[in-house]
Motif scaffolding. Structure first.
Motif, PDB file in Angstrom:
ATOM      1  N   MET A 148       0.842  -1.194   0.000  1.00  0.00           N
ATOM      2  CA  MET A 148       0.000   0.000   0.000  1.00  0.00           C
ATOM      3  C   MET A 148       0.878   1.245   0.000  1.00  0.00           C
ATOM      4  O   MET A 148       1.856   1.328   0.746  1.00  0.00           O
ATOM      5  CB  MET A 148      -0.936   0.005   1.208  1.00  0.00           C
ATOM      6  CG  MET A 148      -1.914  -1.158   1.228  1.00  0.00           C
ATOM      7  SD  MET A 148      -3.308  -0.940   2.368  1.00  0.00           S
ATOM      8  CE  MET A 148      -2.443  -0.764   3.936  1.00  0.00           C
ATOM      9  N   LEU A 149       0.504   2.211  -0.832  1.00  0.00           N
ATOM     10  CA  LEU A 149       1.243   3.469  -0.949  1.00  0.00           C
ATOM     11  C   LEU A 149       0.296   4.633  -0.675  1.00  0.00           C
ATOM     12  O   LEU A 149      -0.859   4.622  -1.096  1.00  0.00           O
ATOM     13  CB  LEU A 149       1.821   3.609  -2.360  1.00  0.00           C
ATOM     14  CG  LEU A 149       2.748   2.493  -2.838  1.00  0.00           C
ATOM     15  CD1 LEU A 149       3.146   2.739  -4.290  1.00  0.00           C
ATOM     16  CD2 LEU A 149       3.993   2.402  -1.955  1.00  0.00           C
ATOM     17  N   PHE A 150       0.816   5.643   0.032  1.00  0.00           N
ATOM     18  CA  PHE A 150       0.013   6.804   0.411  1.00  0.00           C
ATOM     19  C   PHE A 150       0.648   8.042  -0.211  1.00  0.00           C
ATOM     20  O   PHE A 150       1.583   8.628   0.326  1.00  0.00           O
ATOM     21  CB  PHE A 150      -0.082   6.891   1.933  1.00  0.00           C
ATOM     22  CG  PHE A 150      -0.699   5.657   2.536  1.00  0.00           C
ATOM     23  CD1 PHE A 150      -2.081   5.525   2.609  1.00  0.00           C
ATOM     24  CD2 PHE A 150       0.094   4.602   2.978  1.00  0.00           C
ATOM     25  CE1 PHE A 150      -2.655   4.373   3.128  1.00  0.00           C
ATOM     26  CE2 PHE A 150      -0.472   3.450   3.492  1.00  0.00           C
ATOM     27  CZ  PHE A 150      -1.854   3.331   3.574  1.00  0.00           C
ATOM     28  N   LEU A 151       0.118   8.430  -1.366  1.00  0.00           N
ATOM     29  CA  LEU A 151       0.779   9.404  -2.231  1.00  0.00           C
ATOM     30  C   LEU A 151       0.657  10.832  -1.725  1.00  0.00           C
ATOM     31  O   LEU A 151       1.454  11.702  -2.109  1.00  0.00           O
ATOM     32  CB  LEU A 151       0.217   9.297  -3.647  1.00  0.00           C
ATOM     33  CG  LEU A 151       0.282   7.895  -4.263  1.00  0.00           C
ATOM     34  CD1 LEU A 151      -0.386   7.884  -5.624  1.00  0.00           C
ATOM     35  CD2 LEU A 151       1.727   7.408  -4.362  1.00  0.00           C
ATOM     36  N   HIS A 152      -0.345  11.103  -0.893  1.00  0.00           N
ATOM     37  CA  HIS A 152      -0.489  12.418  -0.253  1.00  0.00           C
ATOM     38  C   HIS A 152      -0.369  12.296   1.262  1.00  0.00           C
ATOM     39  O   HIS A 152      -0.770  13.185   1.985  1.00  0.00           O
ATOM     40  CB  HIS A 152      -1.832  13.053  -0.610  1.00  0.00           C
ATOM     41  CG  HIS A 152      -1.870  13.643  -1.992  1.00  0.00           C
ATOM     42  ND1 HIS A 152      -3.007  14.226  -2.519  1.00  0.00           N
ATOM     43  CD2 HIS A 152      -0.908  13.758  -2.947  1.00  0.00           C
ATOM     44  CE1 HIS A 152      -2.745  14.662  -3.747  1.00  0.00           C
ATOM     45  NE2 HIS A 152      -1.483  14.381  -4.024  1.00  0.00           N
ATOM     46  N   ASN A 153       0.190  11.174   1.703  1.00  0.00           N
ATOM     47  CA  ASN A 153       0.327  10.828   3.110  1.00  0.00           C
ATOM     48  C   ASN A 153      -1.017  10.370   3.677  1.00  0.00           C
ATOM     49  O   ASN A 153      -2.027  10.357   2.987  1.00  0.00           O
ATOM     50  CB  ASN A 153       0.907  11.963   3.947  1.00  0.00           C
ATOM     51  CG  ASN A 153       1.754  11.426   5.066  1.00  0.00           C
ATOM     52  OD1 ASN A 153       1.478  10.372   5.612  1.00  0.00           O
ATOM     53  ND2 ASN A 153       2.807  12.145   5.407  1.00  0.00           N
ATOM     54  N   CYS A 154      -1.013   9.979   4.948  1.00  0.00           N
ATOM     55  CA  CYS A 154      -2.193   9.401   5.585  1.00  0.00           C
ATOM     56  C   CYS A 154      -2.083   9.638   7.088  1.00  0.00           C
ATOM     57  O   CYS A 154      -0.985   9.588   7.662  1.00  0.00           O
ATOM     58  CB  CYS A 154      -2.239   7.894   5.283  1.00  0.00           C
ATOM     59  SG  CYS A 154      -3.447   6.954   6.232  1.00  0.00           S
ATOM     60  N   VAL A 155      -3.218   9.888   7.744  1.00  0.00           N
ATOM     61  CA  VAL A 155      -3.202  10.185   9.175  1.00  0.00           C
ATOM     62  C   VAL A 155      -2.846   8.973  10.025  1.00  0.00           C
ATOM     63  O   VAL A 155      -2.600   9.113  11.228  1.00  0.00           O
ATOM     64  CB  VAL A 155      -4.560  10.754   9.648  1.00  0.00           C
ATOM     65  CG1 VAL A 155      -4.857  12.071   8.972  1.00  0.00           C
ATOM     66  CG2 VAL A 155      -5.695   9.744   9.404  1.00  0.00           C
TER      67      VAL A 155
END
Length: 342
Positions: A148-155
């Motif tokens: 899993m990749l979080f391209l705008h970040n994640c909380v």
């Protein structure tokens, strides 16, 4: 084509990944009636109103007449006198998403993650923690799950700045050095995004580049490639265009007009010789017909010329015990290194 060459192509294709790219529409589809506590996943228009932050703009004078959060936020960050308003908006956004919880019963994100394998990837532009929550739930069924990749970040992402180690934020402490995790800064909705702004986002895009180049199927779910984020689309197309794609497939899951969607993604579709399918639901896609076997099923049908149907297809389950039962035959076969369509 010589049979030996065709066999090599087929076996090579089967090893390639399936890449999902998620936008806000994916989370909206996953919790159409709100999360466990009724909390909504907002869209860009009327975003601040939907999460209860519109009062922060009462004393603000804006040139933009738009209700789109990107237009509002972009103008605010360029005006030093509104620095406190910007900080309150950012804190409010983080707080809203940190409180989001999946419903107790299986949701579309559970089906999505469980229908892919370790060689596959889900890349999301969303800040919410629901994908990670779903991952932790279905990890009890199998550990062979996609990257899993979080391209705008994640909380729900935690970062140890010393060890450069990423982990769920709720783990709190880095096991290597014992220091507290910090949440990397979210990529807030500015018109001019800097995808090299921090080590986490930089690393996520580096890995995405690999999957864009190597994926046999790319499914775009609820991501509209907004005109304001042309840098992201250009970066994806540059990586995607490095490889011969004429046997590959593009899927789009969206409720928007089909002609508009096809036009937006035409540069990608052109690379695959116009192998494009547009669906309105995750349950209409290749992973629904061939869960955990999407590449094998696609190759078997469209390269080998198979006219059969899978006997195990994705369907809604009311409980996780039912979900486990549905996937059990596939997972048992995998333990014997059997990845055939059944």
């Amino acid at each position: 084509m010589r049979s030996s060459n065709k066999h090599e192509i087929i076996e090579s294709m089967k090893k390639r990944p399936h890449l999902f790219i998620l936008g806000a529409g994916a989370t909206k589809a996953t919790i159409p009636n709100g999360d466990k506590n009724g909390r909504q996943s907002p869209v860009m228009d009327n975003f601040l109103q939907e999460i209860g932050l519109s009062d922060l703009l009462k004393e603000v004078i804006l040139e933009t007449q738009s209700n789109n959060v990107e237009a509002i936020y972009s103008e605010l960050v360029e005006n030093p006198k509104y620095i406190n308003v910007v900080t309150e908006i950012e804190n409010g956004i983080v707080s809203h998403y940190q409180q989001m919880e999946l419903p107790d019963s299986p949701a579309l994100y559970d089906y999505l993650i469980l229908s892919l394998r370790k060689k596959d990837c889900i890349a999301t532009f969303n800040w919410d923690p629901l994908l990670i929550q779903a991952y932790n739930r279905v990890n009890k069924i199998t550990s062979d799950l996609p990257e899993m990749l979080f391209l705008h970040n994640c909380v729900e992402v935690g970062l140890c700045e010393d060890c450069k180690r990423f982990a769920p934020f709720h783990n709190k402490i880095c096991p290597e050095c014992g220091k507290a995790y910090k949440m990397p800064r979210l990529m807030f909705p500015t018109k001019n995004k800097n995808y090299s702004q921090d080590i986490f986002i930089q690393d996520q895009w580096r890995v995405l580049d690999y999957f864009l180049q190597n994926a046999c199927i790319i499914t775009i779910w609820g991501y509209s490639a907004p005109d304001s984020d042309l840098d992201a689309k250009d970066m994806m197309l540059k990586a995607f265009s490095k490889t011969f794609r004429k046997l590959d497939q593009i899927e789009i899951i969206d409720i928007a007009d089909k002609d508009i969607l096809a036009n937006k993604w035409e540069p990608f579709v052109q690379e695959t010789n116009y192998h494009l399918n547009i669906h309105r639901s995750l349950l209409d896609t290749l992973i629904s017909e061939f869960p955990r076997r999407s590449i094998e099923g696609y190759t078997k049908r469209y390269v080998e010329g198979w006219w059969g149907n899978s006997t195990l297809t994705l369907k809604e389950c009311m409980s996780f015990s039912k979900l486990r039962q549905l996937f059990e035959p596939l997972i048992l076969n995998e333990k014997n290194n059997n990845y055939n369509v059944i």
